[in-house]
Design an enzyme around this catalytic site. Sequence first.
Site, PDB file in Angstrom:
ATOM      1  N   ALA A   3      93.919  71.949  31.020  1.00  0.00           N
ATOM      2  CA  ALA A   3      94.884  71.494  32.022  1.00  0.00           C
ATOM      3  C   ALA A   3      95.262  72.577  33.037  1.00  0.00           C
ATOM      4  O   ALA A   3      95.760  72.257  34.122  1.00  0.00           O
ATOM      5  CB  ALA A   3      96.130  70.951  31.330  1.00  0.00           C
ATOM      6  N   ARG A  16      90.084  59.733  35.903  1.00  0.00           N
ATOM      7  CA  ARG A  16      91.342  59.773  35.156  1.00  0.00           C
ATOM      8  C   ARG A  16      92.542  59.865  36.118  1.00  0.00           C
ATOM      9  O   ARG A  16      92.420  59.533  37.288  1.00  0.00           O
ATOM     10  CB  ARG A  16      91.291  60.931  34.150  1.00  0.00           C
ATOM     11  CG  ARG A  16      90.103  60.778  33.173  1.00  0.00           C
ATOM     12  CD  ARG A  16      90.066  61.879  32.150  1.00  0.00           C
ATOM     13  NE  ARG A  16      91.265  61.858  31.305  1.00  0.00           N
ATOM     14  CZ  ARG A  16      91.603  62.851  30.484  1.00  0.00           C
ATOM     15  NH1 ARG A  16      90.847  63.941  30.416  1.00  0.00           N
ATOM     16  NH2 ARG A  16      92.689  62.761  29.744  1.00  0.00           N
TER      17      ARG A  16
HETATM   18  O1  CA2 Z   1      87.847  67.090  30.252  1.00  0.00           O
HETATM   19  C1  CA2 Z   1      88.141  68.258  29.993  1.00  0.00           C
HETATM   20  O2  CA2 Z   1      87.373  69.039  29.446  1.00  0.00           O
HETATM   21  C2  CA2 Z   1      89.560  68.763  30.303  1.00  0.00           C
HETATM   22  O3  CA2 Z   1      89.455  70.106  30.728  1.00  0.00           O
HETATM   23  C3  CA2 Z   1      90.333  68.665  29.014  1.00  0.00           C
HETATM   24  C4  CA2 Z   1      91.807  69.012  29.175  1.00  0.00           C
HETATM   25  C5  CA2 Z   1      92.426  68.206  30.311  1.00  0.00           C
HETATM   26  O4  CA2 Z   1      93.776  68.613  30.509  1.00  0.00           O
HETATM   27  C6  CA2 Z   1      91.650  68.378  31.606  1.00  0.00           C
HETATM   28  O5  CA2 Z   1      92.261  67.569  32.597  1.00  0.00           O
HETATM   29  C7  CA2 Z   1      90.209  67.966  31.417  1.00  0.00           C
HETATM   30  C8  CA2 Z   1      92.579  68.685  27.895  1.00  0.00           C
HETATM   31  C9  CA2 Z   1      92.025  69.332  26.678  1.00  0.00           C
HETATM   32  C10 CA2 Z   1      92.713  68.713  25.503  1.00  0.00           C
HETATM   33  O6  CA2 Z   1      91.748  68.519  24.513  1.00  0.00           O
HETATM   34  C11 CA2 Z   1      92.083  67.721  23.456  1.00  0.00           C
HETATM   35  C12 CA2 Z   1      91.060  67.355  22.643  1.00  0.00           C
HETATM   36  C13 CA2 Z   1      91.308  66.545  21.567  1.00  0.00           C
HETATM   37  C14 CA2 Z   1      92.590  66.132  21.287  1.00  0.00           C
HETATM   38  C15 CA2 Z   1      93.614  66.505  22.124  1.00  0.00           C
HETATM   39  C16 CA2 Z   1      93.375  67.324  23.201  1.00  0.00           C
END
Ligand code: CA2
Length: 145
Positions: free
Chosen positions: A77, A107
Amino acid sequence: MASILILNGPNLNLLGTREPEIYGHESLADVEQLCRTEAAQHGFDVAFEQSNHEGALIDALHNARGVHAGVVFNPGAYTHTSIALADAVSGIQLPVVEVHLSNVHQRESFRHHSYISPVAAAVIVGAGTNGYRLGIAQLAHALTA
Ligand code: CA2
């Protein structure tokens, strides 16, 4: 052997534990393994780091200078908020490939803007964990061209 830093930002340590419809079922340990396999195929070693802290990610980028040939970076993020990380990416003068598991453009609108993309050597979104493979392949291509 030359090496590539794979750097992951906040909450990516939770990969595989929830939201599989967005982020898939693989864990960060699985991602590390696929990165090691892909890098070895291109003749590169891998260092793998994750932090939930913006300053620690900046330090990791700074410390990559003189140690790694390039960086595959999922800033999580912080992608959408951090001018400091963008300054670090442009300051280290190493090729940095920005990777996102999800297609951020499909998204929420707040995920559509990246402070990192204008200073990244390449950007890969929406390819799931294969994005890390593609990022490594692209870095290897750019570094050996
Ligand atoms: O799509 C991606 O790789 C992101 O960098 C992932 C971030 C998000 O804030 C970006 O907008 C896009 C979030 C990572 C959180 O990862 C999780 C994975 C599993 C469960 C909860 C969170």
